[in-house]
Design an enzyme around this catalytic site. Structure first.
Site, PDB file in Angstrom:
ATOM      1  N   ASP A   1      32.036  23.504  30.912  1.00 52.18           N
ATOM      2  CA  ASP A   1      32.845  22.890  31.982  1.00 52.18           C
ATOM      3  C   ASP A   1      32.311  21.505  32.334  1.00 52.18           C
ATOM      4  OD1 ASP A   1      34.054  25.351  31.987  1.00 52.18           O
ATOM      5  OD2 ASP A   1      33.875  25.654  34.149  1.00 52.18           O
TER       6      ASP A   1
ATOM      7  N   ASP B   1      41.554  32.172  29.215  1.00 51.44           N
ATOM      8  CA  ASP B   1      40.090  32.103  29.320  1.00 51.44           C
ATOM      9  C   ASP B   1      39.413  33.278  28.621  1.00 51.44           C
ATOM     10  OD1 ASP B   1      37.698  30.958  30.113  1.00 51.44           O
ATOM     11  OD2 ASP B   1      38.335  30.662  32.182  1.00 51.44           O
TER      12      ASP B   1
HETATM   13  C1  GAL Z   1      36.126  28.731  33.401  1.00 54.96           C
HETATM   14  C2  GAL Z   1      36.878  27.574  32.772  1.00 54.96           C
HETATM   15  C3  GAL Z   1      37.299  26.618  33.880  1.00 54.96           C
HETATM   16  C4  GAL Z   1      38.146  27.360  34.904  1.00 54.96           C
HETATM   17  C5  GAL Z   1      37.405  28.593  35.410  1.00 54.96           C
HETATM   18  C6  GAL Z   1      38.270  29.434  36.317  1.00 54.96           C
HETATM   19  O1  GAL Z   1      35.782  29.628  32.410  1.00 54.96           O
HETATM   20  O2  GAL Z   1      36.061  26.930  31.837  1.00 54.96           O
HETATM   21  O3  GAL Z   1      38.019  25.525  33.326  1.00 54.96           O
HETATM   22  O4  GAL Z   1      39.369  27.714  34.320  1.00 54.96           O
HETATM   23  O5  GAL Z   1      36.959  29.393  34.340  1.00 54.96           O
HETATM   24  O6  GAL Z   1      37.587  30.551  36.817  1.00 54.96           O
END
Ligand code: GAL
Length: 382
Positions: A187, A130
């Site tokens: 998301d 991430d």
């Molecule tokens: C976001 C990501 C999600 C999930 C989340 C976890 O940035 O897009 O899919 O992984 O973080 O905190």
């Protein structure tokens, strides 16, 4: 070191985030592995079981290593990987290129090589990486490249799945980092509006999809039906028609098929959709060619996507994003098949498996509101 071609077709698997958020533990992961086998998902091609954010302790251990939260994973990650591998599946884990993960757990910034070595010791096969809490002075492409290098030095084959939400023109440089996929959107949420928004944004991005590195349109919400504890994702749910359209779109667009619902509680309709061999074959087509939106003169809410397949056939998706049923028309000359050629197209319905025979000149199925119809077609003499 020998480098293997890590993803000849889009990755397929399951991820904990959409439904379970921070409420994950080894019992859930093991039961999900069992369900993937028992429900026929593994045999349909789903292989990665990905533990998303919130698996770690809030601080590194005294030696500076990431450690799984013992309340959630008392048996440790290596034992979990063994369990998953024994079922013919692969283990995925989540980490972040910044100083913290998006949910506030320790990030891998300046710990990349130790963390990659740790993941390798545990038997991890796939890393979702991430982009939160990254030092502003370092472009994320440098950090994705760094983690790819660290994984290459770890002694284990570990696929890198970048999670960069489509920012910083990621499609322009992501292939050069060695990632197998990159999140190209925000998301997802369990709603038709979210599915529609993501799909429309990615149709324009299809020229960047191709073998080895795929546009990741986020985990599927098929089968969630409004359930789950993730407050960001669980916003109501979709109709069965909308979930079918969602799965068909991800397949037509060649996206990774990473499931996000509770696999321990699959109803038969959802199971049949997620294992649909015709749609999976389109997503996993060995040629990995991108689809194109055609029928440009039609209603912008009712359109056709066409994707050439390896064997000379093509997948045609007829989609209706409007709120009322519509005839979605494809004139075959738009595909390069004028009536004067004397050729038509054979149609196989990918939802029912039924062969519909050879059509000439045009095809215009009635598609319900928020619906999609997908066919595998090949040139044929009427
Ligand atoms: C976001 C990501 C999600 C999930 C989340 C976890 O940035 O897009 O899919 O992984 O973080 O905190």
């Amino acid at each position: 070191m020998k480098r293997e071609f890590r993803a000849p077709t889009p990755p397929m698997g399951w991820n904990s985030w959409n439904t379970f958020y921070d409420q994950i533990d080894e019992g859930l992961v093991r039961a999900t592995a069992d369900a993937m086998v028992e429900q026929g998902l593994r045999d349909a091609g789903y292989e990665y079981l990905i533990v998303d954010d919130c698996w770690a302790l809030k601080e590194r251990d005294t030696r500076g290593n990431l450690a799984p939260d013992p309340a959630k994973f008392p048996g440790g990650m290596a034992a979990l990987a063994d369990y998953v591998h024994a079922r013919g599946l692969k283990l995925g884990l989540y980490a972040c290129c910044g100083v913290r993960t998006c949910a506030g757990y320790p990030g891998s910034f300046e710990h990349e090589f130790e963390d990659a070595a740790q993941f390798a010791r545990w038997g991890v096969d796939y890393l979702k990486y991430d982009n939160c809490y990254r030092p502003e002075s370092i472009p994320s492409q440098a950090l994705y490249r760094r983690m790819r290098m660290a994984l290459d030095c770890s002694g284990r084959e570990i696929a890198l799945a970048a999670c960069q939400w489509g920012t910083e023109d990621v499609h322009r440089w992501i292939r050069s980092t060695g990632a197998v996929s990159y999140r190209s959107t925000v998301d997802i949420q369990d709603s038709w509006a979210s599915i529609e928004r993501i799909a429309l944004s990615q149709i324009e991005n299809q020229c960047y999809a191709g073998p080895g590195c795929y546009n990741d349109m986020d985990m599927l919400v098929v089968g969630m039906n409004g359930r789950g504890v993730n407050p960001e994702t669980c916003v109501g749910g979709c109709t069965p028609e909308e979930y079918r359209t969602h799965f068909a779109l991800w397949a037509m667009l060649g996206a990774p098929l990473i499931l996000g619902c509770d696999l321990r509680a699959l109803d038969e309709e959802t199971r049949a959709l997620l294992t649909n061999p015709h749609l999976i074959a389109i997503d996993q087509d060995p040629a990995c060619r991108s689809c194109q939106r055609i029928s440009v003169y039609a209603n912008p809410d009712a359109f056709v996507l066409a994707k050439p397949l390896w064997d000379g056939s093509c997948a045609l998706g007829f989609f209706n994003f409007s709120d009322v049923a519509a005839n979605v028309t494809l004139n075959f000359w738009e595909l390069g098949l004028p009536a004067a050629s004397g050729w038509g197209l054979s149609f196989v319905d990918c939802f029912s498996g039924e062969a519909l025979g050879v059509k000439r000149e045009f095809f215009a199925p009635t598609v319900p509101a928020h619906g999609g119809r997908v066919y595998r077609c090949a040139p044929a003499r009427p």
